[in-house]
Enzyme design. Sequence first.
Site, PDB file in Angstrom:
ATOM      1  N   SER A 135      32.514  42.384  42.211  1.00  0.00           N
ATOM      2  CA  SER A 135      33.076  41.086  41.834  1.00  0.00           C
ATOM      3  C   SER A 135      32.035  40.202  41.162  1.00  0.00           C
ATOM      4  CB  SER A 135      33.622  40.357  43.067  1.00  0.00           C
ATOM      5  OG  SER A 135      34.162  39.111  42.665  1.00  0.00           O
ATOM      6  N   LYS A 189      37.842  44.708  48.449  1.00  0.00           N
ATOM      7  CA  LYS A 189      37.899  44.052  47.129  1.00  0.00           C
ATOM      8  C   LYS A 189      39.344  43.613  46.815  1.00  0.00           C
ATOM      9  CE  LYS A 189      36.533  42.574  43.081  1.00  0.00           C
ATOM     10  NZ  LYS A 189      37.601  42.548  42.151  1.00  0.00           N
ATOM     11  N   HIS A 192      39.907  40.524  48.690  1.00  0.00           N
ATOM     12  CA  HIS A 192      39.141  39.488  47.981  1.00  0.00           C
ATOM     13  C   HIS A 192      39.993  38.944  46.829  1.00  0.00           C
ATOM     14  CE1 HIS A 192      36.788  38.378  44.405  1.00  0.00           C
ATOM     15  NE2 HIS A 192      35.850  37.908  45.219  1.00  0.00           N
ATOM     16  N   ASN A 193      40.598  39.840  46.079  1.00  0.00           N
ATOM     17  CA  ASN A 193      41.403  39.405  44.935  1.00  0.00           C
ATOM     18  C   ASN A 193      42.669  38.669  45.377  1.00  0.00           C
ATOM     19  OD1 ASN A 193      39.440  40.744  43.489  1.00  0.00           O
ATOM     20  ND2 ASN A 193      40.874  41.621  42.039  1.00  0.00           N
ATOM     21  N   GLU A 196      41.569  35.394  46.033  1.00  0.00           N
ATOM     22  CA  GLU A 196      41.275  34.796  44.708  1.00  0.00           C
ATOM     23  C   GLU A 196      42.565  34.231  44.078  1.00  0.00           C
ATOM     24  OE1 GLU A 196      38.833  37.293  41.980  1.00  0.00           O
ATOM     25  OE2 GLU A 196      40.520  37.132  40.602  1.00  0.00           O
TER      26      GLU A 196
END
Length: 485
Positions: A135, A189, A192-193, A196
């Site tokens: 990232s 990840k 995480h997105n 986000e």
Amino acid sequence: MSTAPSTAATNAIGMVGLGVMGRNLAYNLADHGHPILGTDAWPEAITRFEREKGSAAVQSAPSIKDLVAHLARPRRIIVLVKAGEVTEQTLAQLLAVLEPGDLVVDGGNEHFETTERRAQMFAAKQVHFFGMGVSGGESGARRGPALMPGGDSVAYGLLKDALESIAATHSDGPCVTYCGPGGAGHYVKMVHNGIEYADMQLLAETYALLKHVGGLSNVELADTFARWNEGPLASYLVEITAAIFRKQDDLASGQLVDAILDKAAQKGTGKWTLQDAATLGCPIPTIVASVDARLLAARKIQRQTLHAHATHVAAPGTASRIGALALAPSERGAFVEDVERALYAAKILAYAQGFDLLHHASLARNWNLPFAELARIWQAGCIIRAKVLTQIRTAFLADPSLEHLLLSPALASAVGGGSASLRGVVSAGAQRAIAVPGLASALGYYDTIRTERLPANLTQAQRDFFGAHGYERVDREGTFHTQWL
Ligand code: 6PG
């Protein structure tokens, strides 16, 4: 011209894929003392890689076969090509020429189940395979990304030092940690997105409120977000939001933001997050609302048509029946402060949902995810880096088995402190037909998760009424069924 080394590049790391991310990650590795041998299916990408390298530690090979032939064993190869079919083909080419003990790392945004399938395929040839979330975009790759590797923990040792040397640095350490076995790295990840998406949607909604209710100009918006970036909301996304509102349009007058079409796109990691959350039975309403908000934003034509037909009620973005959209100037300062507090509470609630999903996934798949470490490595380098992650890390350090972020007294009190503002701001939007689905979902989540007795007794009665699905009682054990009529 590519410059395949004539002798074995004993300790070089192979980089397959020299697009924006691969190229920059390769240069970053070389800067930190790790020689690189790179290749790409496109000769133009190799030429550019050579032209911009600026370091003798960076070399290239004309093909995957050449690259593999020149790397010392066990080979360490990072693949950064387009996720999906291109990655599939690239990995197949690698697998055909690699040998037992070699390690391949896929740094793309790949679905964790695909990563697990590939790891098994590689394991059949005794080749280690890692999925690694990367990232931070282009500048992160070049100057310090947050890295989320997952796979065989012993194989991680082959790249640990190199990854620690290139990751973003924070006072709590380099922003990389071994996430767990199998597809854990890509899963982390993915979440995480998802966070986000939620962060970005909440910011978009506060923009709408500050603009339409607060009456703030772009310059005032820039100043407001810049000021927020000095306080508890300090984060990369708030920082870039301030910069965005300042950017002048070079094709027309005014700020560029007003000339950008309001049609949001997405590549799929948000969708994957809510798909797996549904599979695991884990509620993440603010992330779901954010994905839905992008889908609705993408339907520009339909929104225009429905806007034109909405004559019987006040259409969003126009003065409503309740009154003018914007507050009186004397009320604006207090409103801006309310929006700041509401955003902070909603942000923590969105992170709480993301960590709850990680918790459920970890239990369901025996990943033993290191939550405090995940909060630590997200403090710098990545897109969701934010001051609040330090508080989240502290909460997990104090109680590594913390089941939910709202069980941390500090975080619960932070959300509680902003909850009245969240209520006020959601209602200010609702009364003016300004859509705030992210903020509203965070509030709904907060109210629901703390409600001891929900109206779900009625839902259970209905299920039993029409489908004889049975229900439990509050006063005795067992499952009951009633003949309702
Ligand atoms: C990152 C970003 C990066 C990318 C997203 C965009 O952490 O650096 O998340 O991976 O910008 O995949 O995703 P959408 O196109 O779905 O918004």
